[in-house]
Design a protein around this motif. Structure first.
Motif, PDB file in Angstrom:
ATOM      1  N   ALA A  12       0.812  -1.217   0.000  1.00 27.32           N
ATOM      2  CA  ALA A  12       0.000   0.000   0.000  1.00 27.32           C
ATOM      3  C   ALA A  12       0.844   1.265   0.000  1.00 27.32           C
ATOM      4  CB  ALA A  12      -0.931  -0.008   1.214  1.00 27.32           C
ATOM      5  N   GLN A  13       2.100   1.170   0.451  1.00 25.69           N
ATOM      6  CA  GLN A  13       2.993   2.338   0.465  1.00 25.69           C
ATOM      7  C   GLN A  13       3.824   2.430  -0.815  1.00 25.69           C
ATOM      8  OE1 GLN A  13       2.721   0.301   3.355  1.00 25.69           O
ATOM      9  NE2 GLN A  13       1.202   1.834   3.985  1.00 25.69           N
ATOM     10  N   GLY A  14       3.631   1.517  -1.744  1.00 28.30           N
ATOM     11  CA  GLY A  14       4.354   1.549  -3.004  1.00 28.30           C
ATOM     12  C   GLY A  14       5.670   0.805  -2.993  1.00 28.30           C
ATOM     13  N   ASN A  15       5.987   0.112  -1.903  1.00 28.67           N
ATOM     14  CA  ASN A  15       7.232  -0.649  -1.823  1.00 28.67           C
ATOM     15  C   ASN A  15       7.057  -2.021  -2.478  1.00 28.67           C
ATOM     16  OD1 ASN A  15       8.414   1.420  -0.192  1.00 28.67           O
ATOM     17  ND2 ASN A  15       7.268   0.598   1.556  1.00 28.67           N
ATOM     18  N   ARG A  16       8.073  -2.476  -3.165  1.00 33.91           N
ATOM     19  CA  ARG A  16       8.007  -3.771  -3.818  1.00 33.91           C
ATOM     20  C   ARG A  16       7.916  -4.886  -2.763  1.00 33.91           C
ATOM     21  NH1 ARG A  16       8.786  -5.396  -8.782  1.00 33.91           N
ATOM     22  NH2 ARG A  16       9.571  -3.351  -9.419  1.00 33.91           N
ATOM     23  N   ILE A  17       7.012  -5.832  -3.006  1.00 32.78           N
ATOM     24  CA  ILE A  17       6.824  -6.951  -2.081  1.00 32.78           C
ATOM     25  C   ILE A  17       7.674  -8.129  -2.538  1.00 32.78           C
ATOM     26  CG2 ILE A  17       5.165  -8.550  -1.054  1.00 32.78           C
ATOM     27  CD1 ILE A  17       2.981  -6.525  -1.561  1.00 32.78           C
ATOM     28  N   GLU A  18       8.652  -8.474  -1.728  1.00 30.02           N
ATOM     29  CA  GLU A  18       9.491  -9.637  -2.009  1.00 30.02           C
ATOM     30  C   GLU A  18       9.423 -10.662  -0.885  1.00 30.02           C
ATOM     31  OE1 GLU A  18      13.353  -8.022  -2.662  1.00 30.02           O
ATOM     32  OE2 GLU A  18      12.873  -7.280  -4.683  1.00 30.02           O
ATOM     33  N   GLN A  19       8.828 -10.224   0.230  1.00 29.94           N
ATOM     34  CA  GLN A  19       8.728 -11.124   1.377  1.00 29.94           C
ATOM     35  C   GLN A  19       7.465 -10.778   2.158  1.00 29.94           C
ATOM     36  OE1 GLN A  19      11.923 -10.771   4.222  1.00 29.94           O
ATOM     37  NE2 GLN A  19      11.617 -12.844   5.009  1.00 29.94           N
ATOM     38  N   LEU A  20       6.705 -11.800   2.557  1.00 38.60           N
ATOM     39  CA  LEU A  20       5.505 -11.602   3.367  1.00 38.60           C
ATOM     40  C   LEU A  20       5.898 -11.428   4.832  1.00 38.60           C
ATOM     41  CD1 LEU A  20       3.205 -14.381   1.830  1.00 38.60           C
ATOM     42  CD2 LEU A  20       3.311 -11.955   1.211  1.00 38.60           C
ATOM     43  N   SER A  26       1.506 -21.458   3.692  1.00 37.83           N
ATOM     44  CA  SER A  26       1.671 -22.759   3.054  1.00 37.83           C
ATOM     45  C   SER A  26       1.078 -22.710   1.650  1.00 37.83           C
ATOM     46  CB  SER A  26       0.965 -23.842   3.883  1.00 37.83           C
ATOM     47  OG  SER A  26       0.995 -25.080   3.218  1.00 37.83           O
ATOM     48  N   ILE A  27       1.903 -22.992   0.635  1.00 46.34           N
ATOM     49  CA  ILE A  27       1.446 -22.949  -0.755  1.00 46.34           C
ATOM     50  C   ILE A  27       1.822 -24.257  -1.449  1.00 46.34           C
ATOM     51  CG2 ILE A  27       1.620 -20.435  -0.925  1.00 46.34           C
ATOM     52  CD1 ILE A  27       4.263 -20.821  -2.408  1.00 46.34           C
ATOM     53  N   ARG A  28       1.352 -24.386  -2.674  1.00 41.49           N
ATOM     54  CA  ARG A  28       1.658 -25.573  -3.466  1.00 41.49           C
ATOM     55  C   ARG A  28       2.363 -25.133  -4.742  1.00 41.49           C
ATOM     56  NH1 ARG A  28       0.550 -30.759  -3.496  1.00 41.49           N
ATOM     57  NH2 ARG A  28       0.309 -31.917  -5.453  1.00 41.49           N
ATOM     58  N   GLU A  29       3.511 -25.724  -4.997  1.00 37.43           N
ATOM     59  CA  GLU A  29       4.300 -25.342  -6.158  1.00 37.43           C
ATOM     60  C   GLU A  29       5.088 -26.561  -6.644  1.00 37.43           C
ATOM     61  OE1 GLU A  29       5.752 -20.845  -6.470  1.00 37.43           O
ATOM     62  OE2 GLU A  29       7.352 -22.187  -5.871  1.00 37.43           O
ATOM     63  N   PHE A  80       4.629 -26.626   0.614  1.00 33.52           N
ATOM     64  CA  PHE A  80       5.641 -26.194   1.569  1.00 33.52           C
ATOM     65  C   PHE A  80       5.283 -24.806   2.092  1.00 33.52           C
ATOM     66  CE2 PHE A  80       6.870 -24.901  -2.653  1.00 33.52           C
ATOM     67  CZ  PHE A  80       7.313 -23.595  -2.516  1.00 33.52           C
ATOM     68  N   THR A  81       5.962 -24.404   3.155  1.00 40.74           N
ATOM     69  CA  THR A  81       5.706 -23.122   3.800  1.00 40.74           C
ATOM     70  C   THR A  81       6.827 -22.151   3.469  1.00 40.74           C
ATOM     71  OG1 THR A  81       4.522 -24.191   5.618  1.00 40.74           O
ATOM     72  CG2 THR A  81       5.334 -21.962   6.005  1.00 40.74           C
ATOM     73  N   THR A  82       6.452 -20.937   3.082  1.00 38.23           N
ATOM     74  CA  THR A  82       7.443 -19.939   2.702  1.00 38.23           C
ATOM     75  C   THR A  82       6.882 -18.540   2.912  1.00 38.23           C
ATOM     76  OG1 THR A  82       8.813 -19.120   0.872  1.00 38.23           O
ATOM     77  CG2 THR A  82       6.627 -19.925   0.306  1.00 38.23           C
ATOM     78  N   ASP A  83       7.778 -17.561   3.057  1.00 40.82           N
ATOM     79  CA  ASP A  83       7.360 -16.163   3.095  1.00 40.82           C
ATOM     80  C   ASP A  83       7.835 -15.418   1.843  1.00 40.82           C
ATOM     81  OD1 ASP A  83      10.055 -16.061   3.552  1.00 40.82           O
ATOM     82  OD2 ASP A  83       9.939 -14.959   5.444  1.00 40.82           O
ATOM     83  N   ARG A  84       8.379 -16.169   0.877  1.00 44.49           N
ATOM     84  CA  ARG A  84       8.853 -15.562  -0.371  1.00 44.49           C
ATOM     85  C   ARG A  84       7.666 -15.153  -1.239  1.00 44.49           C
ATOM     86  NH1 ARG A  84       9.180 -18.015  -5.101  1.00 44.49           N
ATOM     87  NH2 ARG A  84       9.019 -20.088  -4.130  1.00 44.49           N
ATOM     88  N   TRP A  85       7.814 -13.996  -1.906  1.00 43.59           N
ATOM     89  CA  TRP A  85       6.753 -13.514  -2.795  1.00 43.59           C
ATOM     90  C   TRP A  85       7.383 -12.795  -3.992  1.00 43.59           C
ATOM     91  CZ3 TRP A  85       1.828 -14.942  -2.529  1.00 43.59           C
ATOM     92  CH2 TRP A  85       0.937 -14.337  -3.414  1.00 43.59           C
ATOM     93  N   PRO A  86       6.839 -12.986  -5.197  1.00 50.31           N
ATOM     94  CA  PRO A  86       5.665 -13.783  -5.538  1.00 50.31           C
ATOM     95  C   PRO A  86       6.037 -15.247  -5.744  1.00 50.31           C
ATOM     96  CG  PRO A  86       6.463 -12.688  -7.485  1.00 50.31           C
ATOM     97  CD  PRO A  86       7.334 -12.194  -6.352  1.00 50.31           C
ATOM     98  N   PRO A  87       5.045 -16.128  -5.723  1.00 50.91           N
ATOM     99  CA  PRO A  87       5.305 -17.532  -6.028  1.00 50.91           C
ATOM    100  C   PRO A  87       5.537 -17.701  -7.531  1.00 50.91           C
ATOM    101  CG  PRO A  87       2.967 -17.195  -5.696  1.00 50.91           C
ATOM    102  CD  PRO A  87       3.630 -15.892  -5.370  1.00 50.91           C
ATOM    103  N   ARG A  88       5.955 -18.877  -7.903  1.00 46.56           N
ATOM    104  CA  ARG A  88       6.260 -19.122  -9.315  1.00 46.56           C
ATOM    105  C   ARG A  88       5.067 -19.684 -10.081  1.00 46.56           C
ATOM    106  NH1 ARG A  88      10.396 -23.814 -11.132  1.00 46.56           N
ATOM    107  NH2 ARG A  88       8.744 -24.925 -10.029  1.00 46.56           N
ATOM    108  N   ASP A  89       4.300 -20.583  -9.462  1.00 46.66           N
ATOM    109  CA  ASP A  89       3.262 -21.316 -10.171  1.00 46.66           C
ATOM    110  C   ASP A  89       1.865 -20.791  -9.877  1.00 46.66           C
ATOM    111  OD1 ASP A  89       5.160 -22.870 -11.292  1.00 46.66           O
ATOM    112  OD2 ASP A  89       4.820 -24.634 -10.018  1.00 46.66           O
ATOM    113  N   ALA A  90       0.948 -21.064 -10.822  1.00 49.17           N
ATOM    114  CA  ALA A  90      -0.447 -20.649 -10.673  1.00 49.17           C
ATOM    115  C   ALA A  90      -1.126 -21.373  -9.516  1.00 49.17           C
ATOM    116  CB  ALA A  90      -1.207 -20.919 -11.974  1.00 49.17           C
ATOM    117  N   ALA A  91      -0.680 -22.602  -9.209  1.00 51.68           N
ATOM    118  CA  ALA A  91      -1.286 -23.347  -8.103  1.00 51.68           C
ATOM    119  C   ALA A  91      -1.151 -22.589  -6.791  1.00 51.68           C
ATOM    120  CB  ALA A  91      -0.636 -24.730  -7.985  1.00 51.68           C
ATOM    121  N   ALA A  92      -0.012 -21.915  -6.604  1.00 46.45           N
ATOM    122  CA  ALA A  92       0.194 -21.133  -5.378  1.00 46.45           C
ATOM    123  C   ALA A  92      -0.742 -19.929  -5.338  1.00 46.45           C
ATOM    124  CB  ALA A  92       1.645 -20.677  -5.298  1.00 46.45           C
TER     125      ALA A  92
END
Length: 693
Positions: free
Chosen positions: A299-307, A312-315, A320-332
């Motif tokens: 919301a402040q205009g900063n690039r999001i690279e980490q949550l 927990s996402i599927r890729e 697996f569990t991660t705070d990395r963003w964005p994910p690579r696959d559409a499933a995530a």
């Protein structure tokens, strides 16, 4: 030949009230039903498009509250029982019984009938009862109920269920069947009363005994259920964690997430048009490119690279569990979109305190944020109409933003002709884009995905717990919580609300504890203000005089911490009195004291608080509000005089006088600078002189 019900008959019907009137006319005298021939009774259309003799019974979808009860598998059933040799048995008796349960009945509280969902549940239970009779104590004739003895009714209960609630339901149905027989609606009905059944059950019931303890061994006791009920409010720490994650995700990722998801759906549609599967390498690469090209910023205009927390996402076929963003696959992305809808729902439910079905009843037309800021839905509880009744709820800004996101999300996947707000996001029992029936599963999955306690407070995160959480928080934090909750929850009377508030003993304990603490804090502030001469109201001089005497007895020039605490405890009777009337205004009246709000002794009435009451005490922080209010009131008073609005002038004059009486220094300042204030104050004095004369 029976007419097969058509779906259009169920949707394009002339309204439930017209149908009920037509049904009453077609049936005529209810008490003659038992004596009518089966050929006539089975042709009665007792549901829209459904006769008593139809191959299946189906309740219209819009007669049921939104949720799992609207699934076809719930609202449609076959009213037939077959013997072990696959022969249809007791068909007429079963259908007459089911039909009888759908008719109105006279109760102690008036004419009542089963709600559609309750009727379906009663029918399913009655079919289980009928099946047990056919398999265990069949009659020589085509009868189901009339030949059963009290002992056999007890055996039926014990065989069908161990649940006391379910056994009570069986006895209730037996009572309804007996009533239908006494009214002439049924010929085959129980020949024994529930009193006889209950008496035999008590006589034959084995008393539970506790094993005698041997020396130095613990007594063997009954194992208690460790899992808490789904009606328990959520722990406050869980509420903070879950809602905190919801607000962050909605504010910082919501809009971009839905935009990305829409593009992924379009990519899937293009692949399907070309005859390619979604798992095709070309389609997979296209979707990954879509995700990478989104400009993910907060919301402040900063690039999001980490949550700020892991999810927990599927890729790549793995979870697996991660705070990395964005994910690579559409499933995530699909996983996070599902989490987003659950969060949207939970924030809305938490803010409204509504029932799950009431939140799920929302459509595009439910949102009127540009007008009154209300959410319009339908309630099916405590209303007589089969199709429910419209009602609305105030919308908190957090709920408003969540609902705006949900509208965008729903439009991306539902059919263009639909307007339901909560949607099935993945293909399952129904196509993606269908109305969401089971909201509990998405909420449970969102809690797991966000890494929170899967059983907060010892119970699974059932959606209805948000309603209890809202009630709990209001009960322990709002002075007029019963009135607020009665309106918010849509209860008929205060008794229902109080049962809801006090269903958990710890709510009552917490409410009392917080009330005492608030009373103590407010009284401490008021005592300090009075000692320094900053408090207002007629109670202020009396309080200040008493505090001066206390300081003299203690030999103190000003109140110390210990003396202040003692004074607060004495004056408020350990926090049990001194209530907040409104912002900055306290009532010091005790139960045994007289006051103008009650015209005698008794509990104070905050709604009838008078400015000239000897028990009214005003905190110093209310002084600024008083000064601001006087400026506005004097301006409105002058405008009303210019417009010749006599009644409004009189009303404003009373408000100005009341505020001028609150603080001497405030009054002196306004009398020095405002001729209007001086005129109004002097007119009060002259009025008092005339009354005295």
């Amino acid at each position: 030949m029976e007419r097969t019900p058509d779906t259009n008959d169920l949707i394009h019907w002339n309204g439930p009230l017209n149908w009920q009137n037509e049904l009453a006319i077609s049936i005529g005298n209810y008490t003659s039903l038992g004596g009518r021939p089966w050929s006539e009774v089975k042709s009665i259309e007792f549901l829209p498009g459904i006769t008593v003799g139809a191959p299946f019974y189906e309740v219209p979808e819009h007669w049921l509250p939104p949720g799992v009860s609207r699934r076809l598998s719930f609202r449609r059933f076959v009213p037939e029982i077959y013997s072990v040799d696959a022969a249809l048995v007791c068909d007429e008796s079963i259908r007459r019984s089911l039909f009888g349960l759908a008719l109105p009945r006279l109760t102690q509280t008036g004419v009542r009938k089963f709600k559609p969902s309750s009727w379906i549940a009663a029918c399913r239970l009655l079919l289980r009862m009928a099946r047990w009779v056919v398999e265990n104590v069949p009659a020589s004739e085509e009868k189901l109920w009339g030949h059963l003895t009290a002992a056999e009714w007890i055996s039926m209960q014990r065989a069908l269920t161990n649940s006391p609630k379910m056994r009570k339901g069986i006895r209730l149905l037996a009572r309804h069947l007996l009533d239908l027989g006494n009214r002439g609606i049924l010929v085959d009905f129980p020949s024994v009363s529930n009193n006889e059944v209950d008496a035999n059950a008590k006589k034959g019931a084995r008393k539970s005994t506790q094993e005698k303890s041997r020396r130095n061994q613990a007594v063997v006791s009954k194992i208690s259920h460790t899992q808490q009920r789904a009606v328990e409010p959520y722990p406050l720490q869980f509420v903070s964690d879950y809602i905190g994650r919801a607000l962050w995700l909605q504010k910082n990722l919501g809009v971009q997430l839905i935009l990305c998801w829409e593009k992924l759906l379009e990519a899937n549609a293009r692949a399907a048009a070309l005859g390619r599967r979604q798992s095709h390498p070309t389609t997979t690469q296209e979707r990954r490119l879509i995700i990478s090209k989104i400009d993910w910023r907060d919301a402040q205009g900063n690039r999001i690279e980490q949550l700020p927390w892991p999810i927990s996402i599927r890729e790549g076929g793995e979870t697996f569990t991660t705070d990395r963003w964005p994910p690579r696959d559409a499933a995530a992305i699909n996983v996070v979109v599902n989490v987003l809808q659950a969060l949207n729902y939970s924030v809305t439910h938490f803010c409204f305190g509504a029932r799950s079905s009431e939140v799920l009843s929302g459509t595009d037309d439910s949102l009127d944020f540009d007008e009154e800021g209300r959410y319009r839905g339908r309630t099916y509880k405590l209303v007589d109409a089969n199709t429910g009744q419209e009602r609305d709820w105030p919308v908190h800004p957090a709920a408003q933003f969540a609902l705006q996101l949900q509208l965008s999300l729903a439009k991306a996947v539902r059919p263009e002709s639909s307007n339901h707000l909560w949607v099935l996001l993945n293909h399952g029992s129904e196509p993606a884009g269908s109305p969401l029936r089971n909201v509990n599963e998405p909420v449970i999955q969102s809690v797991k995905r966000l890494g929170l306690d899967p059983k907060p407070g010892g119970a699974r995160p059932h959606s209805h717990r948000w309603r209890h959480t809202t009630g709990y928080i209001l009960a322990v934090s709002v002075a007029v919580a019963p009135q607020v909750l009665m309106d918010l929850f849509g209860h008929r009377d205060m008794e229902m609300t109080m049962r809801y508030m006090l269903s958990q003993p710890r709510i009552a304990q917490m409410t009392s504890k917080i009330a005492e603490e608030v009373s103590y804090v407010l009284s401490t502030e008021a005592i300090t203000d009075a000692e320094r001469g900053n408090a207002g109201g007629l109670a202020a001089p009396l309080l200040k005089s008493g505090l001066e005497s206390l300081k003299m007895r203690r030999g103190e020039s000003e109140l110390g911490a210990a003396t202040l605490r003692e004074a607060a405890q004495i004056l408020t009777f350990n926090g049990r009195h001194w209530g907040l009337v409104r912002e900055g205004v306290l009532c010091t009246k005790l139960l045994g004291q007289h006051g103008p709000c009650t015209r005698g002794r008794g509990a104070p009435d905050p709604g009838a608080c008078h400015g000239d009451c000897l028990h009214r005490l005003e905190l110093a922080r209310a002084k600024a509000q008083c000064e601001e209010a006087l400026g506005i009131l004097l301006n409105e008073y002058s405008l009303a005089i210019d417009d010749g609005m006599e009644m409004i002038v009189a009303n404003l004059k009373g408000q100005i006088l009341a505020n001028l009486m609150r603080w001497d220094d405030v009054r002196e300042r306004y009398l020095a600078i405002s001729p209007t204030a001086t005129e109004i104050w002097n007119s009060r004095a002259s009025s008092d002189d005339q009354e005295a004369a």
